[in-house]
Design an enzyme around this catalytic site. Structure first.
Site, PDB file in Angstrom:
ATOM      1  N   ASP A 280      34.256  32.499  48.691  1.00 46.48           N
ATOM      2  CA  ASP A 280      34.423  33.835  49.302  1.00 46.48           C
ATOM      3  C   ASP A 280      33.850  33.959  50.696  1.00 46.48           C
ATOM      4  O   ASP A 280      34.531  34.336  51.505  1.00 46.48           O
ATOM      5  CB  ASP A 280      33.977  34.894  48.258  1.00 46.48           C
ATOM      6  CG  ASP A 280      33.822  36.194  48.663  1.00 46.48           C
ATOM      7  OD1 ASP A 280      34.928  37.042  48.573  1.00 46.48           O
ATOM      8  OD2 ASP A 280      32.639  36.758  49.423  1.00 46.48           O
TER       9      ASP A 280
ATOM     10  N   GLU B 277      40.269  45.964  56.560  1.00 44.64           N
ATOM     11  CA  GLU B 277      38.850  46.091  56.862  1.00 44.64           C
ATOM     12  C   GLU B 277      37.840  45.449  55.732  1.00 44.64           C
ATOM     13  O   GLU B 277      36.921  45.141  56.020  1.00 44.64           O
ATOM     14  CB  GLU B 277      38.489  47.613  57.171  1.00 44.64           C
ATOM     15  CG  GLU B 277      36.961  47.924  57.486  1.00 44.64           C
ATOM     16  CD  GLU B 277      36.754  47.181  59.104  1.00 44.64           C
ATOM     17  OE1 GLU B 277      37.134  47.581  59.953  1.00 44.64           O
ATOM     18  OE2 GLU B 277      35.912  46.136  58.743  1.00 44.64           O
TER      19      GLU B 277
ATOM     20  N   GLU C 158      33.262  38.384  42.212  1.00 49.54           N
ATOM     21  CA  GLU C 158      34.908  38.128  42.181  1.00 49.54           C
ATOM     22  C   GLU C 158      35.211  38.080  40.531  1.00 49.54           C
ATOM     23  O   GLU C 158      34.385  37.982  39.773  1.00 49.54           O
ATOM     24  CB  GLU C 158      35.226  37.034  42.900  1.00 49.54           C
ATOM     25  CG  GLU C 158      34.768  36.875  44.290  1.00 49.54           C
ATOM     26  CD  GLU C 158      35.708  38.061  44.923  1.00 49.54           C
ATOM     27  OE1 GLU C 158      36.983  38.066  44.843  1.00 49.54           O
ATOM     28  OE2 GLU C 158      35.125  39.019  45.679  1.00 49.54           O
TER      29      GLU C 158
ATOM     30  N   LYS D 204      36.020  34.652  54.425  1.00 45.15           N
ATOM     31  CA  LYS D 204      35.660  35.430  55.608  1.00 45.15           C
ATOM     32  C   LYS D 204      35.326  34.917  56.963  1.00 45.15           C
ATOM     33  O   LYS D 204      35.625  35.509  57.974  1.00 45.15           O
ATOM     34  CB  LYS D 204      34.320  36.136  55.069  1.00 45.15           C
ATOM     35  CG  LYS D 204      34.688  36.938  53.827  1.00 45.15           C
ATOM     36  CD  LYS D 204      33.427  37.551  52.813  1.00 45.15           C
ATOM     37  CE  LYS D 204      33.607  38.334  51.867  1.00 45.15           C
ATOM     38  NZ  LYS D 204      32.582  38.664  51.062  1.00 45.15           N
TER      39      LYS D 204
ATOM     40  N   LYS E 126      41.230  39.191  49.985  1.00 51.97           N
ATOM     41  CA  LYS E 126      40.928  38.010  51.114  1.00 51.97           C
ATOM     42  C   LYS E 126      42.174  37.081  51.384  1.00 51.97           C
ATOM     43  O   LYS E 126      42.371  36.602  52.500  1.00 51.97           O
ATOM     44  CB  LYS E 126      39.729  37.724  51.070  1.00 51.97           C
ATOM     45  CG  LYS E 126      38.524  38.584  51.159  1.00 51.97           C
ATOM     46  CD  LYS E 126      37.399  38.187  50.240  1.00 51.97           C
ATOM     47  CE  LYS E 126      36.965  39.316  49.528  1.00 51.97           C
ATOM     48  NZ  LYS E 126      35.902  38.982  48.301  1.00 51.97           N
TER      49      LYS E 126
ATOM     50  N   GLY F 258      29.716  45.275  39.725  1.00 47.98           N
ATOM     51  CA  GLY F 258      31.008  45.179  40.373  1.00 47.98           C
ATOM     52  C   GLY F 258      30.844  44.328  41.962  1.00 47.98           C
ATOM     53  O   GLY F 258      31.814  44.739  42.692  1.00 47.98           O
TER      54      GLY F 258
HETATM   55  N1  LIG Z   1      34.350  44.304  44.287  1.00 51.46           N
HETATM   56  C1  LIG Z   1      34.028  44.387  45.575  1.00 51.46           C
HETATM   57  O1  LIG Z   1      32.847  44.658  46.012  1.00 51.46           O
HETATM   58  C2  LIG Z   1      35.024  43.507  46.616  1.00 51.46           C
HETATM   59  C3  LIG Z   1      36.071  43.100  46.271  1.00 51.46           C
HETATM   60  N2  LIG Z   1      36.997  42.818  47.164  1.00 51.46           N
HETATM   61  C4  LIG Z   1      38.222  42.176  46.841  1.00 51.46           C
HETATM   62  O2  LIG Z   1      39.045  43.339  46.217  1.00 51.46           O
HETATM   63  C5  LIG Z   1      39.941  42.720  45.354  1.00 51.46           C
HETATM   64  C6  LIG Z   1      39.677  43.765  44.184  1.00 51.46           C
HETATM   65  O3  LIG Z   1      38.502  43.515  43.674  1.00 51.46           O
HETATM   66  P1  LIG Z   1      37.626  44.163  42.474  1.00 51.46           P
HETATM   67  O4  LIG Z   1      38.363  45.614  42.146  1.00 51.46           O
HETATM   68  O5  LIG Z   1      36.418  43.989  42.325  1.00 51.46           O
HETATM   69  O6  LIG Z   1      38.254  43.159  41.386  1.00 51.46           O
HETATM   70  P2  LIG Z   1      38.941  43.385  39.498  1.00 51.46           P
HETATM   71  O7  LIG Z   1      38.730  42.166  39.092  1.00 51.46           O
HETATM   72  O8  LIG Z   1      37.735  44.780  39.075  1.00 51.46           O
HETATM   73  O9  LIG Z   1      40.175  44.077  39.960  1.00 51.46           O
HETATM   74  C7  LIG Z   1      41.130  43.372  40.096  1.00 51.46           C
HETATM   75  C8  LIG Z   1      42.568  44.057  39.422  1.00 51.46           C
HETATM   76  O10 LIG Z   1      43.543  43.415  39.722  1.00 51.46           O
HETATM   77  C9  LIG Z   1      44.475  43.261  38.654  1.00 51.46           C
HETATM   78  N3  LIG Z   1      45.505  42.205  38.760  1.00 51.46           N
HETATM   79  C10 LIG Z   1      45.063  41.021  38.944  1.00 51.46           C
HETATM   80  N4  LIG Z   1      46.453  40.289  39.299  1.00 51.46           N
HETATM   81  C11 LIG Z   1      47.299  41.039  39.350  1.00 51.46           C
HETATM   82  C12 LIG Z   1      48.781  41.507  39.605  1.00 51.46           C
HETATM   83  N5  LIG Z   1      49.525  40.317  39.695  1.00 51.46           N
HETATM   84  N6  LIG Z   1      49.404  42.552  39.509  1.00 51.46           N
HETATM   85  C13 LIG Z   1      48.658  43.780  39.204  1.00 51.46           C
HETATM   86  N7  LIG Z   1      47.477  43.710  39.082  1.00 51.46           N
HETATM   87  C14 LIG Z   1      46.536  42.644  39.168  1.00 51.46           C
HETATM   88  C15 LIG Z   1      43.419  42.860  37.531  1.00 51.46           C
HETATM   89  O11 LIG Z   1      43.872  43.183  36.111  1.00 51.46           O
HETATM   90  P3  LIG Z   1      43.239  42.946  34.692  1.00 51.46           P
HETATM   91  O12 LIG Z   1      42.027  42.664  35.170  1.00 51.46           O
HETATM   92  O13 LIG Z   1      43.774  44.300  34.096  1.00 51.46           O
HETATM   93  O14 LIG Z   1      44.109  41.728  34.393  1.00 51.46           O
HETATM   94  C16 LIG Z   1      42.374  43.811  37.876  1.00 51.46           C
HETATM   95  O15 LIG Z   1      42.294  45.110  37.043  1.00 51.46           O
HETATM   96  C17 LIG Z   1      39.747  41.399  45.092  1.00 51.46           C
HETATM   97  O16 LIG Z   1      40.658  40.866  45.835  1.00 51.46           O
HETATM   98  C18 LIG Z   1      38.202  41.078  45.676  1.00 51.46           C
HETATM   99  O17 LIG Z   1      38.166  39.868  46.465  1.00 51.46           O
HETATM  100  C19 LIG Z   1      36.510  42.896  48.582  1.00 51.46           C
HETATM  101  C20 LIG Z   1      35.482  43.278  49.014  1.00 51.46           C
HETATM  102  C21 LIG Z   1      34.295  43.557  47.963  1.00 51.46           C
HETATM  103  N1  LIG Z   2      32.540  39.105  45.775  1.00 52.02           N
HETATM  104  C1  LIG Z   2      32.291  39.634  46.953  1.00 52.02           C
HETATM  105  C2  LIG Z   2      32.894  40.977  46.884  1.00 52.02           C
HETATM  106  C3  LIG Z   2      33.077  41.211  48.426  1.00 52.02           C
HETATM  107  O1  LIG Z   2      33.923  40.596  49.277  1.00 52.02           O
HETATM  108  C4  LIG Z   2      30.767  39.463  47.496  1.00 52.02           C
HETATM  109  O2  LIG Z   2      30.068  39.508  46.548  1.00 52.02           O
HETATM  110  O3  LIG Z   2      30.481  39.692  48.646  1.00 52.02           O
END
Ligand SMILES: NC(=O)C1=CN([C@@H]2O[C@H](COP(=O)(O)OP(=O)(O)OC[C@H]3O[C@@H](n4cnc5c(N)ncnc54)[C@H](OP(=O)(O)O)[C@@H]3O)[C@@H](O)[C@H]2O)C=CC1
Ligand SMILES: N[C@@H](CC=O)C(=O)O
Length: 351
Positions: free
Chosen positions: A226, A154, A215, A230, A130, A212
């Site tokens: 968060d 989205e 954040e 939004k 975001k 999952g």
């Molecule tokens: N989970 C959800 O339901 C939702 C999430 N989001 C957004 O989506 C994004 C991903 O979320 P989510 O997958 O849950 O988060 P996670 O923390 O599970 O995954 C994020 C990943 O990004 C990696 N990372 C962090 N910084 C870097 C970088 N500089 N270069 C490469 N990799 C990096 C982390 O590495 P490592 O952990 O290995 O250090 C981690 O594996 C976030 O921005 C979140 O706000 C949006 C909507 C819903």
């Molecule tokens: N941490 C966020 C993930 C989606 O944006 C939430 O709980 O809504």
């Protein structure tokens, strides 16, 4: 059309999209003419791999599950390991960057610079992070336009529920002067669990993390930051108002006790973390704060990680959309719909 994808970040959401691409490969090809090759993945701790001819997604997911590190992927000829996010964005042969690294609620970095590097390399970006949309919408949308590439986000509001695409496309022609809703899945999950199962705040938060939803730093969820991001995204993108994060007063749910939740129930009410945006003449007023809503309010029945949003439209009146607000597959889907959008646009250009 065939697309070459590079993932920046490969946590919950990145893996969610990878699983969808694997499971729906044939269906997407048949129904949409959509084909995708994952050429690179660069993650901070899980390692980085790149193969110009594409990676085997099944093998990538198995390698990660079994060893915890992507760099244990079989050492096939031309496989490159160890590239950081910027080298991956600029130097791989990907045409589209999937930016799913963590959201930094203070600076939006390094994701803002990831977007700039991608656009300047003439690559599309689809993202759920975001930060860049909340903090640099104008600059980045202009840059994407200048370089003739697509920027899709989205999933930044309400996961895969089309809270951005629906008003932009299906409600076009309406003026939207007010938006109200529940925009954070983690806090809604916590409040629901505390009320319906009587479990503690800490226990409910732990569950949301395991599922999952939360954040990487859940302070962003529980303190309302968060949801505030939004609100800013909706104001800028849907209402066309350059609202800034610091203009939105914000309070989270950390002070709400089990006792207060029970008292609200006895009064025929329910605590919800509500986000509001309203245009008042030339001004816009927005806030994020917990509120006791009447049980007859449609938002009272939104349970668990589900979110809801009401758009006040001048032609149509109030329109409410509810659906997933967080989750692995649900948010992975938000990236897929942006990719399908790119695919459909490219198909139109080539016919
Ligand atoms: N989970 C959800 O339901 C939702 C999430 N989001 C957004 O989506 C994004 C991903 O979320 P989510 O997958 O849950 O988060 P996670 O923390 O599970 O995954 C994020 C990943 O990004 C990696 N990372 C962090 N910084 C870097 C970088 N500089 N270069 C490469 N990799 C990096 C982390 O590495 P490592 O952990 O290995 O250090 C981690 O594996 C976030 O921005 C979140 O706000 C949006 C909507 C819903
Ligand atoms: N941490 C966020 C993930 C989606 O944006 C939430 O709980 O809504």
């Amino acid at each position: 059309m065939s697309h070459k994808l590079a993932f920046i970040g490969f946590g919950v959401v990145g893996q969610g999209l990878a699983e969808i691409l694997l499971e729906k490969k044939e269906e997407l090809k048949q129904k949409e003419g959509f084909e995708a090759t994952v050429v690179a993945i660069s993650d901070l701790m899980k390692g980085s791999i790149y193969h110009p001819n594409g990676l085997d997604i099944d093998l990538v997911l198995k390698t990660l599950k079994e060893t915890g590190n992507l760099e244990n992927y079989p050492k096939v000829p031309s496989l490159v390991t160890g590239w950081d996010s910027f080298k991956t964005i600029k130097e791989t042969n990907a045409d589209t960057i999937i930016e799913v690294s963590y959201t930094d609620v203070k600076t939006g970095q390094p994701a803002i610079d990831h977007c700039k590097a991608a656009f300047e390399s003439r690559k599309n970006v689809v993202m759920t992070n975001k930060g860049p949309v909340a903090l640099a919408y104008k600059e980045l949308s202009e840059l994407a336009k200048k370089h003739g590439v697509y920027w899709g986000f989205e999933g930044t509001v309400m996961s895969g529920t089309p809270s951005l695409r629906m008003p932009i496309e299906a409600l076009a022609g309406n003026e939207i002067n007010e938006i109200r809703g529940i925009f954070n899945g983690t806090t809604n999950y916590i409040l629901t669990k505390m009320e319906k199962e009587g479990i503690s705040y800490e226990e409910a938060l732990k569950e949301a993390q395991q599922l999952g939803y939360a954040e990487a730093d859940p302070t962003s969820d529980v303190e309302g930051y968060d949801a505030r991001y939004k609100v800013v995204i909706l104001a800028n993108y849907i209402m066309g108002v350059p609202l800034k994060v610091e203009d939105v007063p914000c309070k989270g749910i950390t002070d709400i006790t089990l006792k207060e939740i029970k008292e609200a129930k006895d009064e025929g009410k329910r605590w919800k973390l509500l986000a509001k945006i309203k245009k008042e003449n030339d001004r816009i007023v927005a806030s994020v704060a917990p509120e006791k809503v009447d049980l007859v309010d449609p938002l009272a029945s939104i349970d668990g990680a589900v979110n809801a949003i009401t758009y006040e439209c001048d032609l149509l009146g109030p329109v409410t959309l509810s659906g997933a607000g967080a989750g692995k597959k649900e948010t992975g889907f938000s990236l897929l719909i942006d990719l399908i959008h790119i695919n459909r646009k490219q198909k139109l250009i080539t016919v």
